[in-house]
Design an enzyme around this catalytic site. Structure first.
Site, PDB file in Angstrom:
ATOM      1  N   HIS A 116      54.762  74.075   9.258  1.00  0.00           N
ATOM      2  CA  HIS A 116      55.270  75.074  10.197  1.00  0.00           C
ATOM      3  C   HIS A 116      55.193  76.439   9.545  1.00  0.00           C
ATOM      4  O   HIS A 116      54.877  76.554   8.356  1.00  0.00           O
ATOM      5  CB  HIS A 116      56.687  74.716  10.651  1.00  0.00           C
ATOM      6  CG  HIS A 116      57.734  74.744   9.569  1.00  0.00           C
ATOM      7  ND1 HIS A 116      57.661  73.978   8.423  1.00  0.00           N
ATOM      8  CD2 HIS A 116      58.898  75.445   9.464  1.00  0.00           C
ATOM      9  CE1 HIS A 116      58.727  74.205   7.673  1.00  0.00           C
ATOM     10  NE2 HIS A 116      59.486  75.086   8.277  1.00  0.00           N
TER      11      HIS A 116
ATOM     12  N   HIS B 179      57.429  78.815   8.827  1.00  0.00           N
ATOM     13  CA  HIS B 179      58.485  79.452   8.018  1.00  0.00           C
ATOM     14  C   HIS B 179      57.907  79.842   6.659  1.00  0.00           C
ATOM     15  O   HIS B 179      57.040  79.151   6.120  1.00  0.00           O
ATOM     16  CB  HIS B 179      59.684  78.504   7.835  1.00  0.00           C
ATOM     17  CG  HIS B 179      60.620  78.519   9.022  1.00  0.00           C
ATOM     18  ND1 HIS B 179      61.479  77.471   9.301  1.00  0.00           N
ATOM     19  CD2 HIS B 179      60.833  79.457   9.979  1.00  0.00           C
ATOM     20  CE1 HIS B 179      62.179  77.783  10.394  1.00  0.00           C
ATOM     21  NE2 HIS B 179      61.800  78.960  10.827  1.00  0.00           N
TER      22      HIS B 179
ATOM     23  N   ASP C   9      58.741  79.764   3.536  1.00  0.00           N
ATOM     24  CA  ASP C   9      58.719  78.911   2.343  1.00  0.00           C
ATOM     25  C   ASP C   9      57.668  77.803   2.463  1.00  0.00           C
ATOM     26  O   ASP C   9      57.524  76.984   1.549  1.00  0.00           O
ATOM     27  CB  ASP C   9      60.104  78.329   2.028  1.00  0.00           C
ATOM     28  CG  ASP C   9      60.717  77.559   3.186  1.00  0.00           C
ATOM     29  OD1 ASP C   9      60.408  77.878   4.354  1.00  0.00           O
ATOM     30  OD2 ASP C   9      61.526  76.640   2.933  1.00  0.00           O
ATOM     31  N   HIS C  10      56.916  77.792   3.562  1.00  0.00           N
ATOM     32  CA  HIS C  10      55.849  76.802   3.719  1.00  0.00           C
ATOM     33  C   HIS C  10      54.481  77.450   3.867  1.00  0.00           C
ATOM     34  O   HIS C  10      53.472  76.753   3.890  1.00  0.00           O
ATOM     35  CB  HIS C  10      56.137  75.902   4.930  1.00  0.00           C
ATOM     36  CG  HIS C  10      57.379  75.095   4.734  1.00  0.00           C
ATOM     37  ND1 HIS C  10      57.367  73.768   4.376  1.00  0.00           N
ATOM     38  CD2 HIS C  10      58.692  75.464   4.772  1.00  0.00           C
ATOM     39  CE1 HIS C  10      58.613  73.349   4.233  1.00  0.00           C
ATOM     40  NE2 HIS C  10      59.432  74.356   4.475  1.00  0.00           N
TER      41      HIS C  10
ATOM     42  N   HIS D  40      62.516  70.950  14.356  1.00  0.00           N
ATOM     43  CA  HIS D  40      63.029  71.999  13.479  1.00  0.00           C
ATOM     44  C   HIS D  40      63.347  73.209  14.355  1.00  0.00           C
ATOM     45  O   HIS D  40      63.371  73.092  15.581  1.00  0.00           O
ATOM     46  CB  HIS D  40      61.935  72.296  12.431  1.00  0.00           C
ATOM     47  CG  HIS D  40      62.390  73.117  11.277  1.00  0.00           C
ATOM     48  ND1 HIS D  40      63.590  72.949  10.656  1.00  0.00           N
ATOM     49  CD2 HIS D  40      61.761  74.126  10.596  1.00  0.00           C
ATOM     50  CE1 HIS D  40      63.692  73.828   9.661  1.00  0.00           C
ATOM     51  NE2 HIS D  40      62.594  74.551   9.605  1.00  0.00           N
TER      52      HIS D  40
ATOM     53  N   ASP E  77      59.907  70.437   7.756  1.00  0.00           N
ATOM     54  CA  ASP E  77      61.371  70.382   7.793  1.00  0.00           C
ATOM     55  C   ASP E  77      61.762  69.766   9.136  1.00  0.00           C
ATOM     56  O   ASP E  77      61.160  70.080  10.146  1.00  0.00           O
ATOM     57  CB  ASP E  77      61.949  71.795   7.733  1.00  0.00           C
ATOM     58  CG  ASP E  77      61.590  72.546   6.459  1.00  0.00           C
ATOM     59  OD1 ASP E  77      60.989  71.964   5.558  1.00  0.00           O
ATOM     60  OD2 ASP E  77      61.906  73.735   6.388  1.00  0.00           O
TER      61      ASP E  77
ATOM     62  N   HIS F 200      62.870  69.187  -0.844  1.00  0.00           N
ATOM     63  CA  HIS F 200      63.343  70.330  -0.063  1.00  0.00           C
ATOM     64  C   HIS F 200      64.867  70.455  -0.151  1.00  0.00           C
ATOM     65  O   HIS F 200      65.564  70.598   0.844  1.00  0.00           O
ATOM     66  CB  HIS F 200      62.903  70.187   1.415  1.00  0.00           C
ATOM     67  CG  HIS F 200      62.912  71.493   2.154  1.00  0.00           C
ATOM     68  ND1 HIS F 200      64.033  71.975   2.786  1.00  0.00           N
ATOM     69  CD2 HIS F 200      61.965  72.431   2.361  1.00  0.00           C
ATOM     70  CE1 HIS F 200      63.767  73.138   3.361  1.00  0.00           C
ATOM     71  NE2 HIS F 200      62.508  73.429   3.114  1.00  0.00           N
TER      72      HIS F 200
HETATM   73 ZN   LIG Z   1      61.607  75.607   7.910  1.00  0.00          ZN
END
Ligand SMILES: [Zn+2]
Length: 303
Positions: free
Chosen positions: A38, A40, A42-43, A121, A191, A249
């Site tokens: 996804h 976000h 941090d990915h 998520h 996530d 995570h």
């Molecule tokens: Zn996320």
């Protein structure tokens, strides 16, 4: 990072990914595809830098980027504004979320099929499942040697061909072949909130990676933020009958990870922590906890 037949597949690219790859001496030129769960940060924030560095270091082989809709726009927008031109081709595969519990094709090479499935998520998020394609049967080299079969015929026999040797003798495949090794699989879920439909998608995988951001006492917070607890990761692994569970995570609020591991293991004993730098071999005995084949200096919060 998944390695299969010396080919590499990167799952998500948080900030700093390229430095970690260097630190663990990963031969990045063997990277064939990147799978983004996804959008976000941090990915995904590590991806533009990683792609740019690969180009600077001379990559010319095409690379596939698989992810939810928007991944192409995210990369192309950054490259446009920064006037970045890669020396290699980027192929994007944008995948809408399949209906709950269903798998959709995401990527394929000679040895592997990768499918995606929907997670739950705060924004659209994909899980991935890597399945090995059926393998050729194993050839008993001792039997083949006794029959005087030259090595260059082994592959023909494995493919099911009957061969005639120079002296006129005929060898049938069943004389030298055993059972093929079973195909192994790896599923990746991050996530996500606990989602019972994911059980079908990851059913029977050899190894399941599942996020475990919180301890179960933080269930409410997990639900609010679209994450899972270690207990829930164990529950899902149990219900899906996987071989081994890797949890990761983790929220930065936990200075030590043992409580998360203990909580997941109370439900599903064959659980390990997916920590930076750890390497897990598939397959291994389901009763055995995989051990790192190489020890790296872990940051203090992960020791
Ligand atoms: Zn996320």
């Amino acid at each position: 990072m998944v390695m299969h037949n010396s080919r590499l597949f990167l799952l998500d690219a948080g900030e700093g990914t390229q430095f970690q790859l260097q630190r663990y001496k990963i031969r990045i030129r063997n990277l064939d595809a990147v799978f983004i769960s996804h959008l976000h940060g941090d990915h995904v924030f590590g991806l533009p830098g990683l792609l740019t560095s690969m180009s600077i270091y001379g990559r010319t082989d095409a690379l596939t980027v698989v992810g939810p809709p928007g991944i192409r726009q995210y990369i192309e927008f950054q490259f446009k504004l920064s006037d970045t031109q890669l020396r290699f081709a980027l192929h994007f595969t944008e995948l809408p979320l399949p209906p709950r519990g269903q798998l959709a094709p995401a990527f394929e090479n000679r040895w592997l099929s990768v499918s995606c499935f929907g997670l739950k998520h705060r924004i659209d998020c994909l899980g991935y499942r890597f399945d090995e394609k059926p393998k050729l049967p194993r050839l008993d080299a001792e039997k083949a040697g006794a029959l005087g079969i030259p090595k260059e015929y082994y592959h023909l026999l494995k493919q099911g061909n009957t061969i005639t040797l120079a002296d006129g003798s005929v060898v049938h495949p069943h004389q030298v072949l055993g059972q093929p090794e079973p195909p192994y699989s790896y599923a990746y879920c991050t996530d996500t909130r606990y989602l019972p439909e994911v059980v079908t998608a990851v059913q029977g995988s050899s190894v399941l990676y599942h996020e475990a951001t919180f301890l179960h006492q933080m269930l409410k917070r997990a639900e609010e933020t679209g994450h899972s607890t270690a207990h829930q990761a164990g529950q899902l692994a149990q219900a899906a009958g996987v071989g081994h569970l890797l949890i990761g995570h983790f929220s930065a609020r936990y200075p030590g990870l043992q409580p998360l591991l203990d909580e997941a293991r109370a439900v599903f004993p064959h659980t390990s922590l997916a920590q930076e730098g750890r390497v897990f071999d598939i397959p291994y005995q389901a009763t055995e906890h995989p051990t790192p084949v190489a020890d790296f200096n872990l940051p203090p919060n992960l020791v």
